[in-house]
Design a protein around this motif. Structure first.
Motif, PDB file in Angstrom:
ATOM      1  N   TYR A 113       0.807  -1.225   0.000  1.00  0.00           N
ATOM      2  CA  TYR A 113       0.000   0.000   0.000  1.00  0.00           C
ATOM      3  C   TYR A 113       0.840   1.276   0.000  1.00  0.00           C
ATOM      4  CZ  TYR A 113      -4.038  -2.909   0.972  1.00  0.00           C
ATOM      5  OH  TYR A 113      -5.035  -3.848   0.889  1.00  0.00           O
ATOM      6  N   GLU A 114       2.109   1.144   0.320  1.00  0.00           N
ATOM      7  CA  GLU A 114       2.968   2.307   0.445  1.00  0.00           C
ATOM      8  C   GLU A 114       3.010   3.185  -0.816  1.00  0.00           C
ATOM      9  OE1 GLU A 114       5.078   5.312   1.573  1.00  0.00           O
ATOM     10  OE2 GLU A 114       4.345   3.836   2.994  1.00  0.00           O
ATOM     11  N   PRO A 115       3.189   2.625  -2.025  1.00  0.00           N
ATOM     12  CA  PRO A 115       3.290   3.490  -3.198  1.00  0.00           C
ATOM     13  C   PRO A 115       2.064   4.390  -3.417  1.00  0.00           C
ATOM     14  CG  PRO A 115       4.025   1.294  -3.745  1.00  0.00           C
ATOM     15  CD  PRO A 115       3.400   1.223  -2.375  1.00  0.00           C
ATOM     16  N   SER A 116       0.879   3.879  -3.207  1.00  0.00           N
ATOM     17  CA  SER A 116      -0.312   4.686  -3.485  1.00  0.00           C
ATOM     18  C   SER A 116      -0.820   5.416  -2.245  1.00  0.00           C
ATOM     19  CB  SER A 116      -1.426   3.815  -4.066  1.00  0.00           C
ATOM     20  OG  SER A 116      -1.755   2.766  -3.162  1.00  0.00           O
ATOM     21  N   MET A 160      -0.337   9.438  -1.022  1.00  0.00           N
ATOM     22  CA  MET A 160      -1.492  10.293  -0.759  1.00  0.00           C
ATOM     23  C   MET A 160      -1.396  10.902   0.639  1.00  0.00           C
ATOM     24  SD  MET A 160      -5.538   9.342  -0.735  1.00  0.00           S
ATOM     25  CE  MET A 160      -5.335   8.210   0.622  1.00  0.00           C
ATOM     26  N   ILE A 161      -1.004  10.123   1.629  1.00  0.00           N
ATOM     27  CA  ILE A 161      -0.875  10.634   2.998  1.00  0.00           C
ATOM     28  C   ILE A 161       0.203  11.709   3.058  1.00  0.00           C
ATOM     29  CG2 ILE A 161      -0.173  10.025   5.348  1.00  0.00           C
ATOM     30  CD1 ILE A 161      -1.588   7.305   4.881  1.00  0.00           C
ATOM     31  N   ARG A 162       1.325  11.480   2.415  1.00  0.00           N
ATOM     32  CA  ARG A 162       2.401  12.483   2.410  1.00  0.00           C
ATOM     33  C   ARG A 162       1.939  13.775   1.745  1.00  0.00           C
ATOM     34  NH1 ARG A 162       5.112   7.810   1.651  1.00  0.00           N
ATOM     35  NH2 ARG A 162       5.186   7.985  -0.599  1.00  0.00           N
ATOM     36  N   GLN A 163       1.186  13.655   0.666  1.00  0.00           N
ATOM     37  CA  GLN A 163       0.681  14.842  -0.020  1.00  0.00           C
ATOM     38  C   GLN A 163      -0.298  15.604   0.885  1.00  0.00           C
ATOM     39  OE1 GLN A 163      -1.520  14.057  -3.594  1.00  0.00           O
ATOM     40  NE2 GLN A 163      -1.424  16.165  -4.266  1.00  0.00           N
ATOM     41  N   LEU A 164      -1.196  14.901   1.534  1.00  0.00           N
ATOM     42  CA  LEU A 164      -2.151  15.547   2.426  1.00  0.00           C
ATOM     43  C   LEU A 164      -1.459  16.217   3.603  1.00  0.00           C
ATOM     44  CD1 LEU A 164      -5.052  12.962   2.496  1.00  0.00           C
ATOM     45  CD2 LEU A 164      -5.093  15.246   1.479  1.00  0.00           C
ATOM     46  N   LYS A 165      -0.458  15.563   4.171  1.00  0.00           N
ATOM     47  CA  LYS A 165       0.271  16.153   5.301  1.00  0.00           C
ATOM     48  C   LYS A 165       0.886  17.489   4.925  1.00  0.00           C
ATOM     49  CE  LYS A 165       1.423  12.199   8.182  1.00  0.00           C
ATOM     50  NZ  LYS A 165       2.504  11.428   8.794  1.00  0.00           N
ATOM     51  N   GLY A 166       1.286  17.630   3.673  1.00  0.00           N
ATOM     52  CA  GLY A 166       1.852  18.896   3.216  1.00  0.00           C
ATOM     53  C   GLY A 166       0.818  19.993   3.049  1.00  0.00           C
ATOM     54  N   LEU A 167      -0.448  19.632   3.013  1.00  0.00           N
ATOM     55  CA  LEU A 167      -1.522  20.620   2.821  1.00  0.00           C
ATOM     56  C   LEU A 167      -2.251  20.972   4.107  1.00  0.00           C
ATOM     57  CD1 LEU A 167      -3.073  19.124  -0.437  1.00  0.00           C
ATOM     58  CD2 LEU A 167      -1.553  21.096  -0.238  1.00  0.00           C
ATOM     59  N   TRP A 168      -2.229  20.087   5.099  1.00  0.00           N
ATOM     60  CA  TRP A 168      -2.959  20.330   6.335  1.00  0.00           C
ATOM     61  C   TRP A 168      -2.456  21.594   7.013  1.00  0.00           C
ATOM     62  CZ3 TRP A 168      -2.283  14.550   7.611  1.00  0.00           C
ATOM     63  CH2 TRP A 168      -3.327  13.826   7.033  1.00  0.00           C
ATOM     64  N   GLY A 169      -3.370  22.419   7.416  1.00  0.00           N
ATOM     65  CA  GLY A 169      -3.040  23.686   8.056  1.00  0.00           C
ATOM     66  C   GLY A 169      -2.907  24.823   7.072  1.00  0.00           C
ATOM     67  N   LEU A 170      -3.022  24.535   5.769  1.00  0.00           N
ATOM     68  CA  LEU A 170      -2.915  25.573   4.741  1.00  0.00           C
ATOM     69  C   LEU A 170      -4.247  25.835   4.035  1.00  0.00           C
ATOM     70  CD1 LEU A 170       0.451  24.449   3.096  1.00  0.00           C
ATOM     71  CD2 LEU A 170       0.112  26.170   4.877  1.00  0.00           C
TER      72      LEU A 170
END
Length: 83
Positions: free
Chosen positions: A56-59, A63-73
């Motif tokens: 599950y890591e590739p997909s 997605m989790i890494r991308q979302l973490k970069g957006l949270w709080g913005l």
């Protein structure tokens, strides 16, 4: 034709269907669908995410890494909403 992105489809879809049904009677229906609101929810909710299985890591991991970069913005400002 690409699908329409509707995160609040339950409310929005119901409102659109209701508007079509009530229009012949002169009844207008509107729904307000707010966008994202800047809070600390995303960071708190992701604090305890367990390690992903390798398959599950590739997909999901991406997605989790991308979302973490957006949270709080998010553009919605809770301080302005309180006015």
């Amino acid at each position: 034709m690409p699908p329409i992105q509707r995160p609040k489809l339950a409310v929005g879809g119901f409102t659109e269907a209701l508007a079509l049904e009530t229009a012949p009677f002169g009844v207008k229906v509107t729904a307000l669908e707010p966008g994202g609101m800047r809070t600390s929810w995303g960071k708190r909710a992701s604090a305890d995410i367990p390690a992903l299985l390798p398959d599950y890591e590739p997909s999901v991991g991406a997605m989790i890494r991308q979302l973490k970069g957006l949270w709080g913005l998010e553009t919605g400002d809770p301080a302005r909403l309180r006015r």
